[in-house]
Design a protein around this motif. Structure first.
Motif, short mmCIF file in Angstrom:
data_model
loop_
_atom_site.label_atom_id
_atom_site.label_comp_id
_atom_site.label_asym_id
_atom_site.label_seq_id
_atom_site.Cartn_x
_atom_site.Cartn_y
_atom_site.Cartn_z
N SER A 41 0.71 -1.17 0.02
CA SER A 41 0.10 -0.04 -0.01
C SER A 41 0.96 1.18 -0.04
N ILE A 153 -0.74 -0.46 -4.42
CA ILE A 153 -2.33 0.04 -4.01
C ILE A 153 -2.19 1.45 -3.77
N THR A 155 -3.43 4.53 -2.22
CA THR A 155 -4.42 4.83 -1.55
C THR A 155 -4.43 6.29 -1.08
N ALA A 164 -6.44 4.67 4.04
CA ALA A 164 -5.05 4.27 3.91
C ALA A 164 -4.71 3.24 5.17
N ILE A 167 -6.56 -0.05 4.69
CA ILE A 167 -5.98 -0.74 3.33
C ILE A 167 -4.79 -1.37 3.87
N ALA A 168 -3.91 -0.57 4.58
CA ALA A 168 -2.47 -1.10 5.05
C ALA A 168 -2.71 -2.39 6.01
N THR A 171 -2.62 -5.30 3.84
CA THR A 171 -1.43 -5.94 3.33
C THR A 171 -0.10 -6.27 3.87
N SER A 174 3.78 -1.39 3.52
CA SER A 174 3.42 -0.19 3.13
C SER A 174 4.52 0.89 2.80
#
Length: 209
Positions: A41, A153, A155, A164, A167-168, A171, A174
């Protein structure tokens, strides 16, 4: 799976050797982070720090190095990828995919660069965080991680909205983009701590400009 074709515009370094070398160094550094770094991310503190440009150029560089790469434009609140890098109209993307309006085949685009695929942001939804917390998004990342060598990704800026961090958390790594002339140490530390708190491994920062 048959996917749609699209041409990305405005990419490349236009003879800027220093910029090209910087991206090659970034690519090399990411590869040296280990084979467990696949879902990355990418965020920034605020808008206009170069996050999207770096995401898309790094994706292209990875593809040109022989990797199979998927760029997911997850900045559904204020996407710049479609605005800056395509002339195509009526593009559907991540928001429609996660809300069940379209299939993955309809959301996935193959670019003119071999091995470089994109899922665009799609229409701005009223509930981005809910979509990122959904089982559909988790399933998308899991499937993409099995198919692609790298999934990048893009973000929204973490200094503006919480997307973000959400999302992180899903994943394995990042990366933080920082504008050298814009972001203070205090702000950078605050955003970094938010990324760490999400549980994602922060593999590094890119100092831009």
């Amino acid at each position: 799976m048959q996917v749609q074709k699209i041409e990305l515009t405005g990419l490349g370094f236009g003879g800027d050797f220093a910029a090209e070398e910087s991206y090659k160094t970034l690519l090399s550094n990411i590869q040296f982070c280990g084979g467990d770094v696949k879902l990355i991310s990418i965020t920034s503190c605020f808008p206009n720090e170069g996050k999207t440009t770096i995401s898309i150029e790094l994706s292209r560089e990875l593809a040109e190095a022989g990797k199979k790469v998927l760029l997911i434009d997850a900045d559904m609140r204020n996407s710049r990828v479609v605005q800056k890098h395509t002339r195509a109209k009526g593009i559907k993307g991540l928001s429609q995919l996660l809300s069940g309006q379209i299939s993955l085949t309809e959301a996935l685009y193959e670019t003119q660069y071999k091995g470089f695929f994109v899922i665009f942001a799609g229409q701005t939804p009223p509930n981005p965080v809910e979509l990122f917390n959904s089982s559909k998004f988790k399933s998308l990342l899991r499937s993409a991680g099995e198919i692609f060598d790298y999934v990048l990704i893009d973000t929204p800026p973490l200094g503006m909205v919480i997307d973000a961090a959400v999302i992180a958390s899903q994943t394995d790594s990042s990366m933080l983009i920082l504008d050298a002339g814009k972001i203070s140490y205090r702000v950078a530390q605050s955003v970094y701590k938010q990324l760490v708190k999400s549980g994602s491994r922060v593999i590094g920062a890119v100092l831009n400009n």
